[in-house]
Structures are given as structure tokens and as C-alpha cells.
Design a protein around this motif. Structure first.
Motif, short mmCIF file in Angstrom:
data_model
loop_
_atom_site.label_atom_id
_atom_site.label_comp_id
_atom_site.label_asym_id
_atom_site.label_seq_id
_atom_site.Cartn_x
_atom_site.Cartn_y
_atom_site.Cartn_z
N ILE A 260 -21.59 -44.63 -8.48
CA ILE A 260 -22.64 -45.64 -8.53
C ILE A 260 -23.73 -45.15 -9.48
N LEU A 261 -24.15 -45.99 -10.40
CA LEU A 261 -25.17 -45.63 -11.37
C LEU A 261 -26.56 -45.67 -10.72
N ALA A 262 -27.45 -44.81 -11.21
CA ALA A 262 -28.81 -44.78 -10.68
C ALA A 262 -29.50 -46.12 -10.86
N GLU A 263 -29.30 -46.76 -12.02
CA GLU A 263 -29.93 -48.05 -12.27
C GLU A 263 -29.49 -49.10 -11.26
N ALA A 264 -28.21 -49.07 -10.90
CA ALA A 264 -27.68 -50.04 -9.95
C ALA A 264 -28.22 -49.79 -8.55
N MET A 265 -28.28 -48.51 -8.15
CA MET A 265 -28.79 -48.18 -6.82
C MET A 265 -30.26 -48.56 -6.71
N LEU A 266 -31.05 -48.25 -7.74
CA LEU A 266 -32.47 -48.61 -7.74
C LEU A 266 -32.63 -50.12 -7.68
N ASN A 267 -31.90 -50.82 -8.51
CA ASN A 267 -31.93 -52.27 -8.58
C ASN A 267 -31.56 -52.89 -7.22
N TYR A 268 -30.47 -52.42 -6.64
CA TYR A 268 -29.98 -53.01 -5.39
C TYR A 268 -30.96 -52.78 -4.24
N LEU A 269 -31.43 -51.55 -4.09
CA LEU A 269 -32.31 -51.24 -2.96
C LEU A 269 -33.67 -51.90 -3.11
N ALA A 270 -34.16 -52.02 -4.34
CA ALA A 270 -35.45 -52.70 -4.55
C ALA A 270 -35.36 -54.16 -4.12
N CYS A 271 -34.21 -54.76 -4.34
CA CYS A 271 -34.02 -56.19 -4.01
C CYS A 271 -33.52 -56.40 -2.59
N LEU A 272 -33.33 -55.31 -1.86
CA LEU A 272 -32.86 -55.42 -0.48
C LEU A 272 -34.07 -55.57 0.44
N GLY A 273 -34.56 -56.80 0.52
CA GLY A 273 -35.76 -57.06 1.30
C GLY A 273 -36.92 -57.52 0.44
N TRP A 274 -36.68 -57.70 -0.88
CA TRP A 274 -37.72 -58.20 -1.78
C TRP A 274 -37.08 -59.13 -2.79
N ASN A 275 -37.82 -60.18 -3.13
CA ASN A 275 -37.35 -61.12 -4.15
C ASN A 275 -38.57 -61.71 -4.83
#
Length: 484
Positions: A260-275
Motif C-alpha cells: 500500500i502506498l503512503a499517498e493512498a493510506m493518507l488519502n484513505y484515512l483522511a477521508c474515513l470520517g471526513w468529506n
């Protein structure tokens, strides 16, 4: 200036909930050009894990969450390990003692258990303040130190949960300093945040029941209460409970090792509960910093979806190649290739990556999806015979298709994708076959894999000799006596 902090305990692996608790304060600080602090809350020595701090630092660095103050980089409010800040906690504790708001507690664990049992028998809540000793001893290190509560209604504003309140029944004489001389979290984080001038405190909603006790301490010490930001739980895949190991969630380190790429993990977790209120799903770190807002954090749990994470990772793999070139992605693939790839040079592996990257969901897919580029595949005739496009043909007909193809390809001098596509298109007419039929038998004969890139690209990378050799091996297998 906005100042936020991430204050993990070095007690083991870092799960995704920990990381999201770092991402949000990071974004809040950076959006206001403020400071993001890393503080290590290591006072729970019983659960301390060696090298856990290194893992925390490595994870933040991998994600690009650079801290302005903390271990390694230092800062004006050092030290940033709680065990090294003991003198400060003792100083503040003595202020409470002098004010008559803290007392030594020499009550034995056995006696405290009896108090609990007594309350349970009466079916009333256990509150230690109801058993507060009348003449406590003078405090010294080695004795627990308790806060002397002043229970009363408490009201506060949470930036996510809104206006909240609690009655005196939830406030108690909490322990400030443990018998080992180190502070509890309940006391230490308040002192640290005040001394480090933290303006925003992000933490999980599980701490909400403790806020009234925190407010009582802020009041007693005459400290300003920072903005409180409670983050809802990350829920398991079914959405019914908080995500845990039993739900299949792995540590961030495991996801990293799985490609898993760092960019994807950061992107996914930031949007997990925020939009941000749009349909956008793929965000760079700079976009997250620019668009993040506290008032868009949802106040209910967010369901964890590993399938979505993998989808997002695939999007980021393609984004990196499309915007920065295959070279940038290749730099991250070390350790993800099949063992047989080691005997091939970088240029060949890059060529393979350039035609396979758009099928990857994670870098670890390279191990299974590229093996046939580095070693001859095991011939599996069932894969041919059971193929939905090929099962209507006899082995003899399939062999004929491959032999005609081989003869045609043998005469090709300009071995490159455009020419190979031209030859393949001509074979469709010559053999009167549909693309799904002819191309399927050729693709399987070359790879014996469930999926492969576009046929001309695969043939170009493998090279003429290998293509012709593999086609002939498939013909030989199809014509073997036991297949007739």
C-alpha cells in the motif's frame, strides 16, 4: 498560532485508528501554517515496547507527516518524552497539594476492591471520592497522589460533537501521580498541552466520558482549555462496532509491507470520517491541507472498507505513473518482485512494470502477476481447455491456431507492439477467428496466468525467441498422446 499534537504511547504496533489521530491534527496545523508536535506518552512502563517509538517515527515519516517539534527535531518545549518531564509534573502536583486539591492515597488495592464490591452490592456507582480518607498521609514519591474533585455540572463545546454537558456524578478523585512516581495520562497530557501551548486537542470519542474530570483539572490549575476535537470510531466492515484486530485490520506496517502506498493510506484515512462535500475521492497531501476543515468531520463512526483502500491504492499507482512516469513507481517496487526477477536488470523490470502497472491494486501484486516475464510458466492445459472462449475447440484445432501464429510471427523482423498488433489482426482474418478466441489461446500459451497485459505489449516485452519457444511448448503439450 495553531499548535496541534500527536501523542501516541509506545506500546506496540500502530493501527489505522492511531494514524488517523495523527492525520487530522497534522492537517489542522498545516492549514493554518502552524506547528505539529510529536510527543511520546511513555509513562505506562508496564506496556512499554522497545523500538515502538522508532516505529511511530518511521510511520509518520513514511506518510509525510513531518513534525515541527518532537523527537529527532527537538523544539523549544523539550523534552518530548513524558518520562523525561517528570520534574514538571511533580511541580504542578505540588501546586495542587498546596491548594488543598490533591492528597496522598495509601489505601491498599484490596481495600479499594472492597469499596467496589460494596457499591456493587448496593447497586450504586463506584466513586472513590465517597471513600476519600479523612486524614491522608503527607505525600511523597511511592504513594499515589489523587486529585480532590469538586463535583459540579460541567458544560463544554466539542468542535465535532457540539455543545455537551455532564453532571457531578461522573467526576471523581482521579489519580494524578502513580506509585512509581510517573503521572497518569489524565494528568500528564493536561500539563504537557499547557506547557507546549497546544491550541487544538484531537482524540477519540472514547475519551469523552473523562472530559469533565479534565475540565476540573484545567479549572483548578487555572489553565486555558484548548479546542477539543473528538474523533468518532473507525468501525469494523459491518459497521456494528469499533474496528479491531478480529475484523482483519492490520497494522500500518503490514499494509506498507503489502504494497500500500503512503499517498493512498493518507488519502484513505483522511477521508474515513471526513468529506469536503464534493464527489472528489483522490486527494494529494497538499489538497487535503487546503481543503480540510474541522466542521466537515462527521460525528458518527466511519466504516472501514479494505476493498476501498485497495481501489484507492490502484488509483494512486496509476496516478504516479501517469503524472511522474514509471521510473517514480519503480523506485518503490524493491522487494515486491518475484524471486526470479532478481536475475534481470532494472531496465527490463521497468519495461514489465510499464505494461502491468494499470492492473495493480497493490505493489505486492507484482509477485503473482509478473512471474511469467521472468521464468517459463508451468503448462496447465486445463486453463486452455476450460476457457469459456476455447472449450468448443478440440486440442488439434487449438494446436493448429498456435502453429499458424508461430509461423507468422517467425517472419516478423520489426518486433514492436504496433507491428505485432498488425500481424495478430491479419491472423484473425486468415484463421477466421474472433479476437476473444485467437488472442485467448495465444495469451494463455505465453503466460498461463489468469490475467496479462495487452497481447502485443506482452509479446514485445517477452521478446521474439521466448514467444516462439512458449508457443511451441504449448503445441507439444496439446499434441501429447494423453490429450487425444
Amino acid at each position: 498560532m495553531t499548535r496541534t499534537r500527536f501523542a501516541p504511547s509506545p506500546t506496540g504496533y500502530i493501527h489505522i485508528g492511531n494514524v488517523r489521530s495523527a492525520i487530522y491534527p497534522y492537517l489542522i496545523a498545516k492549514q493554518d501554517q502552524g506547528d505539529f508536535i510529536l510527543r511520546i506518552e511513555d509513562t505506562d512502563q508496564a506496556r512499554y515496547v522497545a523500538d515502538a517509538t522508532d516505529l511511530i517515527e518511521e510511520t509518520l515519516a513514511w506518510l509525510g507527516l513531518d513534525w515541527n517539534e518532537g523527537p529527532i527535531v527537538g523544539g523549544p518545549y523539550a523534552p518530548y518524552f513524558q518520562t523525561e518531564r517528570k520534574a514538571s509534573y511533580i511541580e504542578w502536583a505540588k501546586k495542587l497539594i498546596d491548594m488543598g486539591r490533591a492528597y496522598a492515597d495509601d489505601t491498599s488495592a484490596e481495600q479499594i476492591q472492597k469499596y467496589r464490591e460494596e457499591c456493587a452490592a448496593k447497586k450504586i456507582p463506584y466513586l472513590y471520592r465517597n471513600f476519600r480518607p479523612e486524614n491522608p498521609p503527607e505525600w511523597h514519591e511511592g504513594l499515589p497522589l489523587r486529585f480532590k474533585a469538586d463535583p459540579k455540572p460541567r458544560r463544554w463545546h466539542d468542535e465535532v460533537m457540539g455543545d455537551l454537558e455532564a453532571g457531578p456524578e461522573v467526576q471523581d478523585d482521579i489519580i494524578l501521580i502513580k506509585a512509581d512516581g510517573l503521572p497518569t495520562y489524565n494528568f500528564a497530557h493536561i500539563i504537557d498541552d499547557a506547557e507546549m501551548k497546544v491550541t487544538h486537542v484531537c482524540r477519540g470519542v472514547e475519551y469523552l466520558p473523562s472530559v469533565p474530570n479534565y475540565l476540573a483539572l484545567y479549572e483548578a490549575l487555572d489553565l486555558e482549555v484548548p479546542k477539543l476535537i473528538s474523533l468518532p470510531h473507525i468501525l469494523g466492515p459491518t459497521g456494528g462496532k469499533k474496528l479491531g484486530k478480529r475484523d482483519g485490520a492490520k497494522s500500518v506496517t503490514e499494509y506498507r509491507k503489502d504494497g500500500i502506498l503512503a499517498e493512498a493510506m493518507l488519502n484513505y484515512l483522511a477521508c474515513l470520517g471526513w468529506n469536503d462535500g464534493t464527489e472528489q475521492e483522490i486527494y494529494t497531501k497538499d489538497e487535503l491541507i487546503n481543503k480540510f476543515s474541522i466542521n466537515k468531520i462527521q460525528n458518527s463512526g466511519a466504516r472501514y472498507d479494505e476493498t476501498k483502500l485497495l481501489w484507492m491504492n490502484g488509483q494512486w499507482i496509476r496516478k504516479i505513473v501517469d503524472e511522474q512516469g514509471v521510473e517514480k513507481l519503480y523506485e518503490r517496487t524493491l522487494g515486491f518482485w518475484p524471486e526470479s526477477a532478481k536475475s534481470y536488470d532494472d531496465e527490463y523490470r521497468k519495461k514489465v512494470l510499464s505494461i502491468i502497472y494499470d492492473r495493480l491494486k497493490s505493489l505486492s501484486d507484482l509477485r503473482d502477476m509478473t512471474t511469467y516475464f521472468f521464468e517459463d510458466p508451468t503448462i496447465d492445459l486445463d486453463m486452455i481447455i476450460n476457457n469459456k472462449f476455447l472449450k468448443k475447440f478440440s486440442e488439434e484445432e487449438l494446436s493448429d491456431m498456435l502453429q499458424v501464429t508461430s509461423r507468422k510471427l517467425e517472419s516478423v523482423d520489426n518486433w514492436e507492439p504496433e507491428k505485432l498488433q498488425e500481424v495478430l489482426n491479419g491472423l484473425l482474418i486468415e484463421l477466421d477467428k474472433k479476437p476473444a478466441e485467437l488472442f485467448s489461446i495465444i495469451r494463455i500459451a505465453l503466460s498461463f496466468a489468469p490475467f496479462s497485459p495487452a497481447l502485443p505489449l506482452t509479446m514485445d516485452v517477452l521478446g521474439k525467441n521466448i514467444v516462439l519457444t512458449r508457443l511451441q511448448k504449448a503445441v507439444t503439450a496439446l499434441e501429447a498422446p494423453n490429450n487425444n
